[in-house]
Design a protein around this motif. Structure first.
Motif, PDB file in Angstrom:
ATOM      1  N   UNK A   6       0.846  -1.196   0.000  1.00  0.00           N
ATOM      2  CA  UNK A   6       0.000   0.000   0.000  1.00  0.00           C
ATOM      3  C   UNK A   6       0.884   1.249   0.000  1.00  0.00           C
ATOM      4  N   UNK A   7       0.677   2.096  -1.025  1.00  0.00           N
ATOM      5  CA  UNK A   7       1.427   3.357  -1.062  1.00  0.00           C
ATOM      6  C   UNK A   7       0.660   4.422  -0.300  1.00  0.00           C
ATOM      7  N   UNK A 137       2.688  -0.840   4.372  1.00  0.00           N
ATOM      8  CA  UNK A 137       2.292   0.529   4.051  1.00  0.00           C
ATOM      9  C   UNK A 137       3.584   1.302   3.861  1.00  0.00           C
ATOM     10  N   UNK A 138       3.840   1.702   2.617  1.00  0.00           N
ATOM     11  CA  UNK A 138       5.177   2.182   2.289  1.00  0.00           C
ATOM     12  C   UNK A 138       5.153   3.195   1.146  1.00  0.00           C
ATOM     13  N   UNK A 165      -0.306   7.218  -5.759  1.00  0.00           N
ATOM     14  CA  UNK A 165      -0.635   7.542  -4.370  1.00  0.00           C
ATOM     15  C   UNK A 165      -1.953   6.877  -3.965  1.00  0.00           C
ATOM     16  N   UNK A 166      -1.970   6.375  -2.738  1.00  0.00           N
ATOM     17  CA  UNK A 166      -3.204   5.819  -2.196  1.00  0.00           C
ATOM     18  C   UNK A 166      -3.728   4.617  -2.950  1.00  0.00           C
ATOM     19  N   UNK A 167      -2.844   3.848  -3.520  1.00  0.00           N
ATOM     20  CA  UNK A 167      -3.222   2.629  -4.257  1.00  0.00           C
ATOM     21  C   UNK A 167      -2.419   1.464  -3.705  1.00  0.00           C
ATOM     22  N   UNK A 168      -2.777   0.266  -4.137  1.00  0.00           N
ATOM     23  CA  UNK A 168      -2.048  -0.890  -3.634  1.00  0.00           C
ATOM     24  C   UNK A 168      -1.849  -1.934  -4.711  1.00  0.00           C
ATOM     25  N   UNK A 169      -0.878  -2.788  -4.453  1.00  0.00           N
ATOM     26  CA  UNK A 169      -0.615  -3.963  -5.284  1.00  0.00           C
ATOM     27  C   UNK A 169      -0.854  -5.190  -4.416  1.00  0.00           C
TER      28      UNK A 169
END
Length: 186
Positions: A6-7, A137-138, A165-169
């Motif tokens: 998670x960015x 969370x990074x 920003x505010x997205x995830x893999x």
């Protein structure tokens, strides 16, 4: 087992500023961006790790309460002497010298992308050994380097992997240890 990368949400900083290790706050859009991420998370328990920089720890706290551990290896690239300077003010020669070999060249007083990659992969492997669903969370540099690791993308080509920003893999860890990328920028 699944791992969520998670960015952090949009930081409160003027575009065109070089930052990495700097401890920036978040933009006023934080509540909306964080709520969007929250909707995508599974209902199953996650072991959570976060960069100690407030742009990540605030998002981790919003998403998981105080149920997370901070780890310095999840920090963004250390831009050393360039921190909080405008990219345009670094001078074309210094910037070009780094851009020509950013994987291995260290920023003055900072680190190289390879340094970031090594510490990111180190914590990622530790998380895998715990065999628990997890979230990290990074920052984009850490996520991009881990996506390169998972997909066997050479670091030189990893900047083609967009991390917003505010997205995830999402990454699946198979029983035999194989890693599978399930989604990016969700």
């Amino acid at each position: 087992m699944e791992i969520y990368l998670i960015r952090h949400t949009t930081p409160a900083i003027e575009r065109g500023t070089c930052y990495g290790f700097s401890d920036l706050d978040l933009a006023p859009s934080f509540p909306e961006e964080a709520a969007r991420v929250q909707q995508l998370l599974p209902q199953t328990p996650l072991t959570v790790y976060a960069s100690p920089l407030q742009r990540c720890s605030k998002l981790a706290r919003f998403l998981f309460g105080n149920n997370f551990t901070t780890d310095d290896r999840l920090k963004e690239l250390n831009f050393g002497d360039w921190e909080m300077k405008r990219w345009d003010d670094l001078g074309p020669d210094a910037l070009q010298a780094w851009m020509d070999n950013y994987v291995y060249a260290r920023v003055p007083g900072g680190e190289s992308y390879e340094d970031l990659y090594k510490r990111s992969v180190e914590i990622f492997r530790e998380v895998i050994t715990k065999q628990q669903n997890a979230a990290l969370v990074t920052h984009s540099g850490v996520i991009r380097s881990l996506l390169a690791y998972v997909t066997n993308t050479p670091l030189e080509n990893s900047f083609e992997l967009r991390v917003e920003y505010g997205r995830m893999a999402r990454i699946s860890v198979q029983a035999d240890g194989r890693l599978e990328l399930l989604g990016v920028n969700e």
